[in-house]
Design an enzyme around this catalytic site. Structure first.
Site, PDB file in Angstrom:
ATOM      1  N   ILE A 215       9.538   8.924  -8.542  1.00  0.00           N
ATOM      2  CA  ILE A 215       8.172   8.419  -8.713  1.00  0.00           C
ATOM      3  C   ILE A 215       7.352   8.486  -7.430  1.00  0.00           C
ATOM      4  O   ILE A 215       6.259   7.915  -7.369  1.00  0.00           O
ATOM      5  CB  ILE A 215       8.183   6.966  -9.240  1.00  0.00           C
ATOM      6  CG1 ILE A 215       8.829   6.017  -8.225  1.00  0.00           C
ATOM      7  CG2 ILE A 215       8.867   6.892 -10.593  1.00  0.00           C
ATOM      8  CD1 ILE A 215       8.663   4.545  -8.578  1.00  0.00           C
ATOM      9  N   LYS A 216       7.851   9.189  -6.418  1.00  0.00           N
ATOM     10  CA  LYS A 216       7.108   9.257  -5.165  1.00  0.00           C
ATOM     11  C   LYS A 216       5.950  10.252  -5.279  1.00  0.00           C
ATOM     12  O   LYS A 216       5.885  11.056  -6.211  1.00  0.00           O
ATOM     13  CB  LYS A 216       8.044   9.651  -4.022  1.00  0.00           C
ATOM     14  CG  LYS A 216       9.126   8.623  -3.734  1.00  0.00           C
ATOM     15  CD  LYS A 216       8.529   7.271  -3.395  1.00  0.00           C
ATOM     16  CE  LYS A 216       9.542   6.279  -2.845  1.00  0.00           C
ATOM     17  NZ  LYS A 216      10.581   5.918  -3.783  1.00  0.00           N
ATOM     18  N   ASN A 217       5.046  10.203  -4.283  1.00  0.00           N
ATOM     19  CA  ASN A 217       3.873  11.082  -4.300  1.00  0.00           C
ATOM     20  C   ASN A 217       4.270  12.550  -4.320  1.00  0.00           C
ATOM     21  O   ASN A 217       3.564  13.385  -4.881  1.00  0.00           O
ATOM     22  CB  ASN A 217       3.002  10.812  -3.074  1.00  0.00           C
ATOM     23  CG  ASN A 217       2.405   9.418  -3.086  1.00  0.00           C
ATOM     24  OD1 ASN A 217       2.453   8.726  -4.096  1.00  0.00           O
ATOM     25  ND2 ASN A 217       1.853   9.000  -1.964  1.00  0.00           N
TER      26      ASN A 217
END
Length: 385
Positions: A188-190
């Site tokens: 779910i990171k950028n």
């Protein structure tokens, strides 16, 4: 109760794929070389070039990055590591993994990050490192005390799990002079690799040490080992190499990262404008002019009841994070942190990912407003009863 939520408001976070990730992984699978290969090395070169640094060393996760960075900094048993309690538990687990102990400190109530004065006040004779957490994507500038810390033999290891692409002044996080910087590229990171992380070293010696550590202390590369009948293990090590499969996903993501930055900043600002009229709601400002927002958080009271009401309406709110000093596993290092504890009771993470539309955000904010009204009415009735 009928669930009227928009589909993309039902989840708190999620990856955004641009379409090339699957074909990039397929190419790796077709090659028959799935482990650490030239694909991983290309990912490292691209990350270093993006950040404007000399080197980047890819590992299996953000937690692995922190663990490795602490080992490279020489942190071990008998040492203390200054760390905010308001972070994911992985930060603390990495400290315990090297045999050190956490010294939890307060956060700035506006940014939810540490600042230089809070760090200085916490330093003891046993302090070996400071881990500033770049919460929500906001850069943490320890410049005023960085030299002082290093002169005292205290490493500054940035936990930049939320902050890939963010700026500190005119330079990217990772290029601003910390002893070591750690990024996470989880789901779910950028920027995602599916799962992965990177350590940014300051020196070539650090880079060499990280590369040995992530390959079980073996000195030869995989290519070199293929041409000899033996290999040499000259230090303790771990199995922290990033696979070519994960690196291929990261490379495909990097091709579109400018679009990621633009979208996440735009969505965060839409939330900011929509939340403005709501009474009793304070937006946690990540500084979107220089940050790539990872979270969109508000402070609201009573948070737990509002959380439950919004979940019942199908809105994927979350809590980032329950304070670590109150966790059972970390009880030996518990101390009073009233600012953190208050934030821990009020912070609510709204759905924030690149699938959201402006209408989704308007819907989330409308449900938040109604949830606050409902909860406060119920509490008022309860007091009258």
């Amino acid at each position: 109760m009928m669930n009227s939520s928009r589909p993309d408001a039902r989840r708190n976070a999620g990856p955004y794929l641009y379409g090339r990730e699957a074909s990039a992984v397929a190419q790796v699978l077709e090659s028959g070389q799935y482990g650490h290969t030239g694909v991983t090395e290309e990912f490292e070169r691209r990350i270093a070039a993006f950040l404007g640094v000399d080197d980047a060393v890819a590992v299996t996760s953000g937690t692995a990055a922190l663990h490795t960075a602490l080992l490279v900094a020489g942190v071990g048993p008998g040492d203390e590591v200054i760390v905010p309690s308001m972070t994911f538990c992985a930060t603390v687990q990495a400290i315990l993994a090297v045999g050190a102990t956490p010294r939890f400190i307060e956060i700035n109530p506006v940014t939810l990050c540490v600042d230089h004065q809070l760090v200085l006040e916490a330093v003891t004779a046993d302090t070996a490192a400071v881990i500033p957490v770049l919460f929500g994507g906001r850069a943490v500038n320890l410049g005023p005390i960085h030299c002082e810390l290093e002169e005292r033999g205290i490493a500054v290891i940035e936990d930049a799990a939320h902050a890939f692409g963010s700026y500190d002044g005119t330079r990217h996080v990772g290029a601003t002079g910390a002893t070591l910087t750690c990024f996470s590229f989880g789901p779910i990171k950028n920027l995602t690799c599916g799962q992965g992380g990177v350590v940014i070293p300051r020196t070539s010696e650090q880079a060499d040490m990280i590369r040995r550590l992530r390959l079980l202390g073996v000195t030869q590369s995989q290519t070199e080992r293929a041409t000899t009948t033996t290999y040499q293990v000259d230090s303790f090590g771990l199995r922290y190499q990033l696979s070519a499969i994960n690196a291929a996903i990261g490379l495909a993501q990097l091709d579109h990262f400018d679009s990621t930055v633009e979208t996440r900043r735009r969505l965060w600002c839409i939330y900011r404008d929509a939340l403005g009229p709501l009474e009793g709601v304070t937006l946690v400002d990540v500084g979107p002019q220089t940050a790539v927002p990872h979270l969109c958080q508000v402070r609201v009271h009573p948070r737990d009841q509002v959380f439950q009401e919004m979940r019942s309406q199908g809105i994927g709110v979350g809590v980032h994070y329950p304070p670590n000093h109150l966790q059972p596993a970390f009880a030996p290092w518990r101390r009073a942190l009233p600012v953190t504890e208050k934030a821990g009771q009020e912070v609510l993470s709204l759905p924030f990912h690149q699938h959201l539309t402006e209408d989704d955000i308007a819907h989330v904010v409308a449900v938040l407003g109604r949830a606050i009204e409902t909860v406060r009415a119920e509490r008022h009735i309860g007091r009258l009863a």
